[in-house]
Design a protein around this motif. Structure first.
Motif, PDB file in Angstrom:
ATOM      1  N   ALA A 131      -0.160  -2.524   5.989  1.00 52.41           N
ATOM      2  CA  ALA A 131      -1.218  -3.412   5.505  1.00 52.41           C
ATOM      3  C   ALA A 131      -2.575  -2.710   5.584  1.00 52.41           C
ATOM      4  O   ALA A 131      -2.912  -2.095   6.594  1.00 52.41           O
ATOM      5  CB  ALA A 131      -1.246  -4.693   6.326  1.00 52.41           C
ATOM      6  N   GLU A 132      -3.327  -2.798   4.485  1.00 51.47           N
ATOM      7  CA  GLU A 132      -4.677  -2.235   4.421  1.00 51.47           C
ATOM      8  C   GLU A 132      -5.615  -3.281   3.816  1.00 51.47           C
ATOM      9  O   GLU A 132      -5.271  -3.919   2.815  1.00 51.47           O
ATOM     10  CB  GLU A 132      -4.703  -0.987   3.519  1.00 51.47           C
ATOM     11  CG  GLU A 132      -3.773   0.133   3.919  1.00 51.47           C
ATOM     12  CD  GLU A 132      -4.399   1.048   4.947  1.00 51.47           C
ATOM     13  OE1 GLU A 132      -5.613   0.859   5.229  1.00 51.47           O
ATOM     14  OE2 GLU A 132      -3.697   1.938   5.442  1.00 51.47           O
ATOM     15  N   GLU A 133      -6.795  -3.444   4.403  1.00 49.20           N
ATOM     16  CA  GLU A 133      -7.803  -4.289   3.773  1.00 49.20           C
ATOM     17  C   GLU A 133      -8.702  -3.402   2.942  1.00 49.20           C
ATOM     18  O   GLU A 133      -9.392  -2.516   3.461  1.00 49.20           O
ATOM     19  CB  GLU A 133      -8.628  -5.049   4.814  1.00 49.20           C
ATOM     20  CG  GLU A 133      -9.581  -6.045   4.159  1.00 49.20           C
ATOM     21  CD  GLU A 133     -10.284  -6.951   5.158  1.00 49.20           C
ATOM     22  OE1 GLU A 133     -11.323  -7.517   4.791  1.00 49.20           O
ATOM     23  OE2 GLU A 133      -9.786  -7.070   6.293  1.00 49.20           O
ATOM     24  N   GLY A 136     -12.089  -6.166   0.666  1.00 45.69           N
ATOM     25  CA  GLY A 136     -11.968  -7.588   0.943  1.00 45.69           C
ATOM     26  C   GLY A 136     -10.637  -8.211   0.577  1.00 45.69           C
ATOM     27  O   GLY A 136     -10.480  -9.426   0.713  1.00 45.69           O
ATOM     28  N   ARG A 137      -9.668  -7.429   0.174  1.00 44.64           N
ATOM     29  CA  ARG A 137      -8.352  -7.969  -0.154  1.00 44.64           C
ATOM     30  C   ARG A 137      -7.283  -7.198   0.595  1.00 44.64           C
ATOM     31  O   ARG A 137      -7.450  -6.015   0.903  1.00 44.64           O
ATOM     32  CB  ARG A 137      -8.089  -7.913  -1.667  1.00 44.64           C
ATOM     33  CG  ARG A 137      -7.859  -6.515  -2.199  1.00 44.64           C
ATOM     34  CD  ARG A 137      -7.765  -6.458  -3.711  1.00 44.64           C
ATOM     35  NE  ARG A 137      -6.667  -7.249  -4.212  1.00 44.64           N
ATOM     36  CZ  ARG A 137      -6.435  -7.437  -5.511  1.00 44.64           C
ATOM     37  NH1 ARG A 137      -7.254  -6.906  -6.416  1.00 44.64           N
ATOM     38  NH2 ARG A 137      -5.421  -8.156  -5.918  1.00 44.64           N
ATOM     39  N   MET A 138      -6.184  -7.858   0.908  1.00 39.95           N
ATOM     40  CA  MET A 138      -5.097  -7.227   1.637  1.00 39.95           C
ATOM     41  C   MET A 138      -4.144  -6.565   0.646  1.00 39.95           C
ATOM     42  O   MET A 138      -3.633  -7.211  -0.273  1.00 39.95           O
ATOM     43  CB  MET A 138      -4.350  -8.256   2.484  1.00 39.95           C
ATOM     44  CG  MET A 138      -3.382  -7.615   3.476  1.00 39.95           C
ATOM     45  SD  MET A 138      -4.218  -6.516   4.660  1.00 39.95           S
ATOM     46  CE  MET A 138      -5.177  -7.719   5.597  1.00 39.95           C
TER      47      MET A 138
END
Length: 218
Positions: A131-133, A136-138
């Motif tokens: 998981a990476e932000e 502002g979105r995953m």
């Protein structure tokens, strides 16, 4: 002799049509050389009207179709020529040859198919998302290095299982992304330089923003 350019990750339907055009035009295997489209060839292309209109209609034997399905994904430059040679023999009367695994051409293509299936299984089993932000979105990212041209072949597996999240899979072969309910294939990005559990370094992040233009990016 003529050169027939083929994308290295060609999809099955257009390749079948190409084989039917070649066979329908009466080209013997020794008159053609299938060349990956990104590689230069000094041979000329077939003259018109080759490739125009609908390809001839004929049914490929099931055993041949099963070989073709996986063998076209192999990394060997000989795969396209061997597939055409086998189809030509079928069209010349050897209707059951694709089921004869003692035939040298069939044996070679069967080995290609086996290696591709193994490569697909490895990617299904061992690819792991992180998981990476991003802006502002995953986004769930992964990097994998397959041995063969399997990116399009594995896409349905990941799409079926991870439909409800945005993800990107990078490989040396190319990049595949599922974002905003849209599946996109793109050229390969740079290989991440960081540790095993860090997928996106600065170069890869720049590539992602430039290629896929996620919401909120400049």
């Amino acid at each position: 002799m003529y050169a027939i350019p083929v994308e290295k990750d060609v999809e099955e339907a257009p390749f079948r049509a190409l084989l039917k055009h070649c066979s329908g035009a009466g080209f013997r295997p020794d008159q053609l050389m299938f060349v990956e489209a990104d590689k230069h060839s000094f041979l000329p292309p077939p003259p018109p009207p080759f490739g125009e209109g609908e390809p001839p209609s004929f049914t490929m034997p099931r055993a041949y179709a099963e070989l073709l399905h996986y063998a076209i994904c192999h990394s060997s430059a000989a795969r396209f020529d061997l597939l055409y040679l086998l189809l030509w023999r079928i069209r010349q009367g050897e209707s059951m040859v694709a089921s004869n695994h003692s035939d040298p051409v069939v044996a070679e293509l069967a080995n290609y198919a086996k290696n591709v299936r193994r490569d697909i299984h490895k990617m299904h089993a061992f690819l792991r998302f992180r998981a990476e932000e991003i802006d502002g979105r995953m986004v769930y990212t992964a990097w994998f290095e397959p041995q063969h041209h399997i990116l399009r072949a594995v896409a349905p597996f990941f799409l079926d299982r991870f439909t409800n999240m945005d993800w990107v899979i990078g490989t040396p072969e190319g990049t595949i992304a599922w974002q905003d309910k849209t599946l996109t294939f793109a050229p390969p990005g740079p290989k991440p330089h960081a540790s095993k559990d860090t997928v996106l370094d600065d170069l890869w992040l720049t590539y992602y923003r430039t290629t896929f233009n996620p919401r909120g990016s400049a």
